[in-house]
Design a protein around this motif. Structure first.
Motif, PDB file in Angstrom:
ATOM      1  N   GLY A  65      25.009  -4.603 -18.058  1.00 53.35           N
ATOM      2  CA  GLY A  65      26.047  -3.713 -17.540  1.00 53.35           C
ATOM      3  C   GLY A  65      25.735  -2.262 -17.830  1.00 53.35           C
ATOM      4  O   GLY A  65      25.928  -1.382 -16.977  1.00 53.35           O
ATOM      5  N   ALA A  66      25.256  -1.985 -19.040  1.00 51.59           N
ATOM      6  CA  ALA A  66      24.885  -0.609 -19.381  1.00 51.59           C
ATOM      7  C   ALA A  66      23.649  -0.167 -18.608  1.00 51.59           C
ATOM      8  O   ALA A  66      23.528   1.017 -18.232  1.00 51.59           O
ATOM      9  N   MET A  67      22.726  -1.094 -18.359  1.00 51.31           N
ATOM     10  CA  MET A  67      21.574  -0.755 -17.525  1.00 51.31           C
ATOM     11  C   MET A  67      22.033  -0.376 -16.118  1.00 51.31           C
ATOM     12  O   MET A  67      21.583   0.617 -15.550  1.00 51.31           O
ATOM     13  N   GLU A  68      22.939  -1.175 -15.566  1.00 51.53           N
ATOM     14  CA  GLU A  68      23.464  -0.858 -14.241  1.00 51.53           C
ATOM     15  C   GLU A  68      24.181   0.484 -14.247  1.00 51.53           C
ATOM     16  O   GLU A  68      24.036   1.290 -13.310  1.00 51.53           O
ATOM     17  N   ALA A  69      24.965   0.725 -15.296  1.00 55.14           N
ATOM     18  CA  ALA A  69      25.676   1.998 -15.392  1.00 55.14           C
ATOM     19  C   ALA A  69      24.703   3.172 -15.402  1.00 55.14           C
ATOM     20  O   ALA A  69      24.973   4.216 -14.800  1.00 55.14           O
ATOM     21  N   ALA A  70      23.589   3.017 -16.087  1.00 57.26           N
ATOM     22  CA  ALA A  70      22.604   4.098 -16.132  1.00 57.26           C
ATOM     23  C   ALA A  70      22.069   4.409 -14.740  1.00 57.26           C
ATOM     24  O   ALA A  70      21.920   5.580 -14.358  1.00 57.26           O
ATOM     25  N   VAL A  71      21.801   3.359 -13.957  1.00 58.66           N
ATOM     26  CA  VAL A  71      21.279   3.570 -12.607  1.00 58.66           C
ATOM     27  C   VAL A  71      22.353   4.157 -11.699  1.00 58.66           C
ATOM     28  O   VAL A  71      22.136   5.155 -11.005  1.00 58.66           O
ATOM     29  N   SER A  72      23.544   3.554 -11.709  1.00 58.87           N
ATOM     30  CA  SER A  72      24.579   3.977 -10.757  1.00 58.87           C
ATOM     31  C   SER A  72      25.105   5.373 -11.062  1.00 58.87           C
ATOM     32  O   SER A  72      25.478   6.117 -10.141  1.00 58.87           O
ATOM     33  N   ASN A  73      25.145   5.764 -12.325  1.00 53.58           N
ATOM     34  CA  ASN A  73      25.690   7.072 -12.697  1.00 53.58           C
ATOM     35  C   ASN A  73      24.686   8.205 -12.545  1.00 53.58           C
ATOM     36  O   ASN A  73      25.086   9.363 -12.438  1.00 53.58           O
ATOM     37  N   LEU A  74      23.405   7.880 -12.570  1.00 52.79           N
ATOM     38  CA  LEU A  74      22.395   8.938 -12.617  1.00 52.79           C
ATOM     39  C   LEU A  74      21.623   9.134 -11.322  1.00 52.79           C
ATOM     40  O   LEU A  74      20.871  10.100 -11.206  1.00 52.79           O
ATOM     41  N   VAL A  81      12.509   7.088  -8.308  1.00 56.68           N
ATOM     42  CA  VAL A  81      12.502   6.793  -9.735  1.00 56.68           C
ATOM     43  C   VAL A  81      11.228   6.051 -10.080  1.00 56.68           C
ATOM     44  O   VAL A  81      10.586   5.451  -9.210  1.00 56.68           O
ATOM     45  N   LEU A  82      10.887   6.092 -11.358  1.00 53.76           N
ATOM     46  CA  LEU A  82       9.695   5.392 -11.847  1.00 53.76           C
ATOM     47  C   LEU A  82      10.134   4.352 -12.862  1.00 53.76           C
ATOM     48  O   LEU A  82      10.873   4.657 -13.801  1.00 53.76           O
ATOM     49  N   VAL A  83       9.683   3.115 -12.676  1.00 54.21           N
ATOM     50  CA  VAL A  83       9.963   2.040 -13.620  1.00 54.21           C
ATOM     51  C   VAL A  83       8.660   1.600 -14.268  1.00 54.21           C
ATOM     52  O   VAL A  83       7.665   1.347 -13.587  1.00 54.21           O
ATOM     53  N   LEU A  84       8.692   1.532 -15.591  1.00 57.59           N
ATOM     54  CA  LEU A  84       7.561   0.999 -16.350  1.00 57.59           C
ATOM     55  C   LEU A  84       7.894  -0.448 -16.688  1.00 57.59           C
ATOM     56  O   LEU A  84       8.847  -0.717 -17.411  1.00 57.59           O
ATOM     57  N   THR A  85       7.135  -1.386 -16.140  1.00 63.57           N
ATOM     58  CA  THR A  85       7.482  -2.789 -16.308  1.00 63.57           C
ATOM     59  C   THR A  85       6.321  -3.604 -16.852  1.00 63.57           C
ATOM     60  O   THR A  85       5.179  -3.459 -16.397  1.00 63.57           O
ATOM     61  N   ALA A  86       6.638  -4.448 -17.839  1.00 62.29           N
ATOM     62  CA  ALA A  86       5.632  -5.308 -18.458  1.00 62.29           C
ATOM     63  C   ALA A  86       6.234  -6.668 -18.813  1.00 62.29           C
ATOM     64  O   ALA A  86       5.763  -7.340 -19.710  1.00 62.29           O
ATOM     65  N   GLY A  87       7.308  -7.036 -18.114  1.00 65.07           N
ATOM     66  CA  GLY A  87       7.961  -8.303 -18.429  1.00 65.07           C
ATOM     67  C   GLY A  87       9.250  -8.451 -17.644  1.00 65.07           C
ATOM     68  O   GLY A  87       9.574  -7.655 -16.756  1.00 65.07           O
ATOM     69  N   LYS A  88      10.036  -9.478 -17.989  1.00 64.31           N
ATOM     70  CA  LYS A  88      11.242  -9.810 -17.241  1.00 64.31           C
ATOM     71  C   LYS A  88      12.272  -8.679 -17.245  1.00 64.31           C
ATOM     72  O   LYS A  88      12.974  -8.479 -16.260  1.00 64.31           O
ATOM     73  N   PHE A  89      12.362  -7.945 -18.348  1.00 63.81           N
ATOM     74  CA  PHE A  89      13.404  -6.926 -18.413  1.00 63.81           C
ATOM     75  C   PHE A  89      12.967  -5.626 -17.756  1.00 63.81           C
ATOM     76  O   PHE A  89      13.805  -4.864 -17.265  1.00 63.81           O
ATOM     77  N   GLU A  91      11.249  -5.844 -15.030  1.00 61.93           N
ATOM     78  CA  GLU A  91      11.516  -6.256 -13.652  1.00 61.93           C
ATOM     79  C   GLU A  91      13.003  -6.103 -13.319  1.00 61.93           C
ATOM     80  O   GLU A  91      13.367  -5.843 -12.163  1.00 61.93           O
ATOM     81  N   ARG A  92      13.868  -6.237 -14.326  1.00 58.50           N
ATOM     82  CA  ARG A  92      15.300  -6.034 -14.094  1.00 58.50           C
ATOM     83  C   ARG A  92      15.592  -4.584 -13.723  1.00 58.50           C
ATOM     84  O   ARG A  92      16.437  -4.320 -12.862  1.00 58.50           O
ATOM     85  N   TRP A  93      14.909  -3.633 -14.361  1.00 54.61           N
ATOM     86  CA  TRP A  93      15.074  -2.228 -13.970  1.00 54.61           C
ATOM     87  C   TRP A  93      14.701  -2.039 -12.497  1.00 54.61           C
ATOM     88  O   TRP A  93      15.381  -1.307 -11.764  1.00 54.61           O
ATOM     89  N   ALA A  99      18.722  -2.078  -5.961  1.00 54.26           N
ATOM     90  CA  ALA A  99      20.076  -2.438  -5.553  1.00 54.26           C
ATOM     91  C   ALA A  99      20.921  -1.208  -5.262  1.00 54.26           C
ATOM     92  O   ALA A  99      21.846  -1.267  -4.435  1.00 54.26           O
ATOM     93  N   PHE A 100      20.612  -0.090  -5.918  1.00 56.43           N
ATOM     94  CA  PHE A 100      21.359   1.146  -5.689  1.00 56.43           C
ATOM     95  C   PHE A 100      20.609   2.109  -4.767  1.00 56.43           C
ATOM     96  O   PHE A 100      20.910   3.308  -4.734  1.00 56.43           O
ATOM     97  N   GLY A 101      19.657   1.592  -4.020  1.00 57.87           N
ATOM     98  CA  GLY A 101      19.046   2.357  -2.949  1.00 57.87           C
ATOM     99  C   GLY A 101      17.991   3.353  -3.367  1.00 57.87           C
ATOM    100  O   GLY A 101      17.625   4.234  -2.574  1.00 57.87           O
ATOM    101  N   CYS A 102      17.490   3.246  -4.593  1.00 62.55           N
ATOM    102  CA  CYS A 102      16.456   4.182  -5.041  1.00 62.55           C
ATOM    103  C   CYS A 102      15.107   3.834  -4.423  1.00 62.55           C
ATOM    104  O   CYS A 102      14.824   2.671  -4.095  1.00 62.55           O
ATOM    105  N   ALA A 103      14.273   4.839  -4.270  1.00 59.66           N
ATOM    106  CA  ALA A 103      12.864   4.635  -3.913  1.00 59.66           C
ATOM    107  C   ALA A 103      12.109   4.422  -5.216  1.00 59.66           C
ATOM    108  O   ALA A 103      12.006   5.347  -6.028  1.00 59.66           O
ATOM    109  N   VAL A 104      11.622   3.213  -5.418  1.00 58.87           N
ATOM    110  CA  VAL A 104      11.129   2.810  -6.734  1.00 58.87           C
ATOM    111  C   VAL A 104       9.608   2.799  -6.779  1.00 58.87           C
ATOM    112  O   VAL A 104       8.959   2.050  -6.037  1.00 58.87           O
ATOM    113  N   ASP A 105       9.046   3.652  -7.641  1.00 57.98           N
ATOM    114  CA  ASP A 105       7.633   3.572  -7.995  1.00 57.98           C
ATOM    115  C   ASP A 105       7.507   2.745  -9.265  1.00 57.98           C
ATOM    116  O   ASP A 105       8.400   2.788 -10.123  1.00 57.98           O
ATOM    117  N   VAL A 106       6.430   1.997  -9.381  1.00 61.24           N
ATOM    118  CA  VAL A 106       6.277   1.073 -10.504  1.00 61.24           C
ATOM    119  C   VAL A 106       4.912   1.256 -11.151  1.00 61.24           C
ATOM    120  O   VAL A 106       3.894   1.317 -10.458  1.00 61.24           O
TER     121      VAL A 106
END
Length: 391
Positions: A65-74, A81-89, A91-93, A99-106
C-alpha cells in the motif's frame, strides 16, 4: 519431543510479547485525546527509528500500500521513471508504475545479484521523475547499495526522486535518510518492528511533498497530503488500525530499551543484532557444505542458500517444520524449489540462531545425506559470534 512453533521467515516475523499485550489492551476510540497522544508519540518515535527529520506517516495497509502511495502521489500518467529490479519486489515496482501510466525504464539484473552503477548511470535521463528500488530484495536476500545510488543521482545532477522500499531494510541496514537524499523510505509492521501485518510507514522529504502538488495521478485512500494534514492533529485520515498502532508503540519502546532508553541507539543495536545473526547463519551454512545464493551482497534481513544439487528446496523447508517446528521460506518466482531463506530481522537473537543451526545439522545429515559431524555448523556460528561479541 514436543515441538514449539518458531517463525524464521522474513515477514511475518516473531511477535514481541510486550506488543501483543499492548494490542490486547488497545480498547480505545481513535477520535479521543488518549488515541491522539498515542498516535503523535508513535509518529515521533518512527522518525527516530527511520532516522530522519522528514515527516513520517502511518498507513493501515501492507507495505505494498505504501509502495502504491509512493507511485500515485509522486507521478502523473506519462512520467518517465526508472526501476531497479533484481527480484520479485523490484518487479512489483515495475507493475505499480505501469498501473499508474508511467513510462517505465528498467535496469534489471539476475536474481541473486545487485546493480552495476555504470548501468544505472547509462539509464538516467533528464526527464526522469523518480527512481524506485529496494534496500533489500527479500525474495533473494540481496542487499542493494542505496547510498551509492543516491550519490550517483547527486553526481549526475538528477532531479529524480529516490524512492526506496526499505520494508525489510529498516531495522537491518543503516540509513542516513536526510544526508543521502532518500525522498521516500518505506517500512512495514510485520518486519523488524515485530508486530503483525497491517501497518506500513514511510518518510517523505520536502522535495517529495513539492512533487505531489503537480502530480496528476488519482488517489483517495492513499492521499499522503490528507494523512499529513490529519497527523498534525494526532489523527489519521481514515479509521486507523488502533491495536496495531498500540503494538507498534510498545515495540518501539522495547527497541529503545535495547539502547538504554535511547531509541536511536536501540535502532543501531537492532541492526547490529541482525548483522550478527546473519553472519552466524552464513558461516554455519557454508560449514555444512551448502552454497550461499547471494555471497557478494548478502542481506542482514535474511539469508538465501541453494538446495543441494538435485534436491527441491521445499524438502528442507518441510523437514525443518515437521521435525522441529521451525518455519523458513522457499524461494519465490523462478527460484521456487531452488533456494530456501532464513530470516534474521526483528526478535531473533543468538539463542534462536544456534537452535536453528543445530536443527539444520540434523536435516543436512538425515534428510540431505550430507557428510555432517554434529557441532560443525554450530561451532562455525559460535566463532562468528565470539569474534563480534567478545566476553
Amino acid at each position: 519431543m514436543i515441538r514449539k512453533i518458531r517463525l524464521f521467515t522474513p515477514g511475518p516475523t516473531p511477535l514481541l510479547p510486550a506488543a501483543q499485550f499492548a494490542m490486547a489492551a488497545a480498547d480505545i476510540h481513535h477520535r479521543t485525546p488518549e488515541f491522539r497522544a498515542l498516535y503523535q508519540r508513535v509518529l515521533a518515535q518512527l522518525k527516530v527509528f527511520v532516522g530522519t527529520r522528514n515527516d513520517v506517516l502511518l498507513l493501515s495497509s501492507s507495505g505494498t500500500g505504501a509502495m502504491e502511495a509512493a507511485v500515485s502521489n509522486l507521478t502523473s500518467p506519462g512520467d518517465r521513471v526508472l526501476v531497479l529490479t533484481a527480484g520479485k519486489f523490484g518487479e512489483r515496482w515495475v507493475a505499480l508504475a505501469k498501473a499508474f501510466g508511467c513510462a517505465v525504464d528498467v535496469v534489471s539484473v539476475p536474481y541473486g545479484e545487485t546493480f552495476d552503477l555504470a548501468a544505472i548511470k547509462a539509464a538516467l535521463k533528464i526527464e526522469l521523475r523518480a527512481v524506485f528500488m529496494q534496500a533489500t530484495e527479500t525474495s533473494t536476500a540481496v542487499r542493494h547499495d542505496v547510498k551509492a545510488v543516491a550519490d550517483l543521482l547527486k553526481a549526475e545532477g538528477s532531479d529524480a526522486l529516490l524512492v526506496v522500499d526499505g520494508i525489510t531494510g529498516l531495522g537491518t541496514t543503516h540509513f542516513d535518510v536526510d544526508d543521502w537524499g532518500i525522498d521516500v523510505l518505506i517500512g512495514g509492521s510485520q518486519k523488524a518492528v515485530m508486530i503483525p501485518p497491517g501497518l506500513s510507514y514511510l518518510s517523505v522529504s520536502d522535495k517529495a511533498w513539492d512533487a505531489m502538488e503537480i502530480s496528476l495521478n488519482p488517489r483517495y485512500y492513499f492521499d499522503l497530503r490528507k494523512e499529513r494534514k490529519n497527523a498534525k492533529n494526532g489523527e489519521s485520515a481514515y479509521t486507523p488500525a488502533v491495536a496495531l498502532i498500540a503494538g507498534l508503540g510498545a515495540a518501539l519502546e522495547f527497541i529503545a530499551q535495547q539502547g538504554g532508553g535511547d531509541l536511536e541507539k536501540g535502532r543501531i543495536a537492532l541492526i547490529d543484532n541482525a548483522e550478527t545473526c546473519a553472519a552466524m547463519t552464513r558461516a554455519a551454512l557454508e560449514a555444512l557444505g551448502l552454497k550461499l545464493f547471494a555471497p557478494s551482497a548478502p542481506a542482514a534481513a535474511a539469508t538465501a542458500v541453494y538446495a543441494p544439487e538435485g534436491v527441491d528446496s521445499g524438502v528442507v523447508v518441510k523437514a525443518l517444520k515437521t521435525r522441529f517446528g521451525a518455519t523458513i521460506t522457499n524461494g519465490q518466482g523462478e527460484m521456487q524449489g531452488k533456494i530456501f531463506r532464513i530470516a534474521h530481522l526483528g526478535l531473533f537473537d543468538y539463542m534462536d540462531t544456534i537452535a536453528l543451526v543445530g536443527a539444520l545439522e540434523h536435516v543436512a545429515k538425515d534428510t540431505l545425506k550430507l557428510p555432517v559431524e554434529y557441532g560443525q555448523a554450530v561451532a562455525a556460528a559460535q566463532r562468528v559470534y565470539a569474534s563480534t561479541n567478545p566476553a
